[in-house]
Design an enzyme around this catalytic site. Structure first.
Site, mmCIF file in Angstrom:
data_model
loop_
_atom_site.group_PDB
_atom_site.id
_atom_site.type_symbol
_atom_site.label_atom_id
_atom_site.label_comp_id
_atom_site.label_asym_id
_atom_site.label_seq_id
_atom_site.Cartn_x
_atom_site.Cartn_y
_atom_site.Cartn_z
ATOM 1 N N HIS A 54 30.473 51.479 47.916
ATOM 2 C CA HIS A 54 30.455 50.437 47.129
ATOM 3 C C HIS A 54 29.084 49.647 47.172
ATOM 4 C CE1 HIS A 54 31.729 46.296 45.529
ATOM 5 N NE2 HIS A 54 31.367 45.754 46.627
ATOM 6 N N LYS A 89 39.578 36.784 49.038
ATOM 7 C CA LYS A 89 40.019 37.782 47.809
ATOM 8 C C LYS A 89 40.701 39.149 48.721
ATOM 9 C CE LYS A 89 36.686 37.251 44.213
ATOM 10 N NZ LYS A 89 35.651 37.627 43.472
ATOM 11 N N GLU A 109 24.818 44.070 50.004
ATOM 12 C CA GLU A 109 25.557 42.471 49.686
ATOM 13 C C GLU A 109 24.815 41.501 50.591
ATOM 14 O OE1 GLU A 109 28.193 42.152 47.790
ATOM 15 O OE2 GLU A 109 29.271 43.929 47.818
ATOM 16 N N LYS A 134 28.218 32.133 51.084
ATOM 17 C CA LYS A 134 29.198 32.526 50.658
ATOM 18 C C LYS A 134 30.197 31.261 50.875
ATOM 19 C CE LYS A 134 32.876 35.553 49.619
ATOM 20 N NZ LYS A 134 33.290 36.943 49.527
ATOM 21 N N GLU A 160 37.046 31.104 41.382
ATOM 22 C CA GLU A 160 36.224 31.846 40.554
ATOM 23 C C GLU A 160 36.261 31.311 39.042
ATOM 24 O OE1 GLU A 160 34.898 36.050 41.580
ATOM 25 O OE2 GLU A 160 34.989 36.487 39.481
ATOM 26 N N HIS A 191 27.726 43.623 40.373
ATOM 27 C CA HIS A 191 29.027 44.434 40.383
ATOM 28 C C HIS A 191 29.552 44.965 39.062
ATOM 29 C CE1 HIS A 191 28.854 42.689 44.433
ATOM 30 N NE2 HIS A 191 30.001 43.004 44.629
ATOM 31 N N ARG A 207 31.399 30.899 41.509
ATOM 32 C CA ARG A 207 31.594 32.187 42.482
ATOM 33 C C ARG A 207 31.361 33.760 41.757
ATOM 34 N NH1 ARG A 207 36.877 33.025 46.587
ATOM 35 N NH2 ARG A 207 36.191 35.220 47.326
ATOM 36 N N ARG A 217 56.783 36.266 51.678
ATOM 37 C CA ARG A 217 56.223 35.400 50.687
ATOM 38 C C ARG A 217 54.812 34.765 51.223
ATOM 39 N NH1 ARG A 217 61.506 34.057 49.096
ATOM 40 N NH2 ARG A 217 61.921 34.995 47.079
ATOM 41 N N HIS A 239 30.497 48.456 39.895
ATOM 42 C CA HIS A 239 32.095 49.206 39.355
ATOM 43 C C HIS A 239 32.041 50.041 38.763
ATOM 44 C CE1 HIS A 239 34.112 45.317 41.403
ATOM 45 N NE2 HIS A 239 33.468 45.828 42.631
ATOM 46 N N ASN A 251 29.223 38.084 42.133
ATOM 47 C CA ASN A 251 29.463 39.648 41.378
ATOM 48 C C ASN A 251 28.123 40.184 41.022
ATOM 49 O OD1 ASN A 251 32.219 39.906 41.927
ATOM 50 N ND2 ASN A 251 32.468 38.188 40.634
HETATM 51 N N1 GLY Z 1 32.908 39.835 46.869
HETATM 52 C C1 GLY Z 1 32.891 38.596 45.700
HETATM 53 C C2 GLY Z 1 33.680 37.304 46.030
HETATM 54 O O1 GLY Z 1 34.305 37.338 47.187
HETATM 55 O O2 GLY Z 1 33.904 36.607 45.358
#
Ligand code: GLY
Length: 382
Positions: free
Chosen positions: A279, A156, A198, A240, A250, A261, A254, A134, A265, A258
């Site tokens: 990526h 994430k 990035e 960041k 997010e 992305h 946040r 957990r 993606h 993206n």
């Molecule tokens: N890679 C995007 C984020 O961490 O929100």
């Protein structure tokens, strides 16, 4: 959200960026030689002198002995679980295997594990940490530029579903991030460039001065000359950290991270998440597409997308659909892939568009016919 590069301070000795999340706050240490002397920093986060390292075969071959020696020097008992490299490792099967191995290694609820690798290992090991007994703590020791400037920070974690990338996961913050800039010297140039996309993203989404700086200093970042590399990582991590502190899960700002992305993606999915398009390469193409689409919608002046594309190409990155090798599906199919995007709300796609460099914004107000026309136009140039 401007974070001019002139405000950053970092030298040879390295630097620390704090991610402020109340009781889940943590430090990102950035600098050369951190791996060899990380035992003390790691030890501070352990309940008892025992940990498990999760890594992949490539990183294990290059850097595992250095990490093991650093832990030995502090009397920290450790086991290593070595996973296959590559995006396909972010799967249910590998997650199950990893969790079993961590249990076999005797990892208890109060222990802390170490994610030692690039984005794949960070996401996979972080997700295992989120669900094992957990939830156990974990430390990120990212070994790629992409992981150092993005995926190791912000909590994430997750794996891929057959329906799309990162669709199964959890927010689970690390307790410490150690970004050793020296390990980047062993990174293949293509992987480094993928991470550079990035890095450039932070300039493009909210810090025009940083993008200007990258245009002047990008070659030094790419070649590892002087302090440029460390400075680029620091500015990226500060951006960041600030965004994550403001919007951990997010709900708002946040989503700007993206940028590129949604397109990226879809291209990764269409090319099979592999060597055809890494990526960061998908993000590079996706960012230029976001600028071009913004231009087509009247949000962004002409010429800016070309400026972005020129810089990314200089870094060795693809910057248009023309530069994605192999066949691509038609526009409507790409849009269907985009529908699985985690940012979709009430069935509507979310896009990060731009008004200029450093001026990204989030919108659900994208006309699908316009989107399909745009994609058809881009595809027709292949
Ligand atoms: N890679 C995007 C984020 O961490 O929100």
């Amino acid at each position: 959200m401007n974070d001019s590069v002139n405000q950053s301070s970092c030298g040879d000795a390295g630097t620390t960026v704090r991610v402020g999340l109340d009781e889940r706050s943590y430090d990102i240490h950035i600098g050369p030689g951190l791996l060899a002397r990380c035992g003390g920093l790691v030890g501070k986060h352990l309940d008892r002198p025992k940990t498990a390292i999760v890594t992949d075969e490539n990183v294990a071959g290059l850097h595992l002995p250095t990490l093991q020696a650093a832990l030995n020097a502090e009397g920290i008992e450790h086991s290593a679980i070595v996973m296959p490299p590559g995006e396909t490792t972010k799967s249910y099967d590998h997650l199950a295997h990893l969790c079993d191995e961590l249990l076999r290694a005797g990892i208890e609820r109060a222990d802390t594990i170490i994610a030692f690798g690039g984005g794949v290992i960070g996401d996979l090991a972080g997700f295992a940490a989120a669900i094992l007994r957990r939830g156990v703590n974990f430390i990120q020791i990212p070994t790629t530029l992409l992981a150092q400037v993005d995926s190791s920070v912000g909590g994430k974690t997750g794996i891929n579903s057959t329906l799309g990338k990162n669709l199964i996961g959890a927010f689970h913050q690390p307790v410490l991030v150690l970004a050793d800039t020296d390990v980047l010297d062993t990174l293949p140039q293509r992987q480094f460039a993928a991470g550079y996309a990035e890095t450039a993203k932070y300039g493009l989404l909210g810090d025009a001065a940083f993008f200007d700086w990258l245009e002047d200093n990008g070659h030094n970042v790419l070649q590892g000359h002087g302090h440029a590399r460390q400075r680029a990582i620091e500015v990226s991590c500060r951006a960041k950290a600030r965004i994550v502190a403001e919007d951990e899960r997010e709900g708002g700002v946040r989503a700007l991270l993206n940028l590129g992305h949604t397109f990226g993606h879809a291209l990764e999915a269409a090319t099979g998440y592999g060597e055809r398009l890494l990526h960061g390469e998908g993000v590079a193409v996706g960012m230029v597409m976001a600028f071009r689409f913004s231009q087509g919608c009247g949000h962004c002046a002409d010429g800016i997308a070309d400026r972005v594309a020129a810089h990314l190409r200089l870094a060795g990155l693809p910057a248009s659909l023309n530069e994605v090798p192999g066949p691509l599906p038609p526009a409507r199919e790409l849009v269907e892939i985009m529908r699985q995007d985690k940012k979709a709300k009430a069935g509507k796609l979310t896009f990060i568009l731009v008004r200029g460099i450093g001026e990204a914004f989030v919108t659900q107000d994208v006309d699908e016919t316009e989107l399909i026309d745009f994609l058809e136009q881009e595809l027709s140039q292949r």
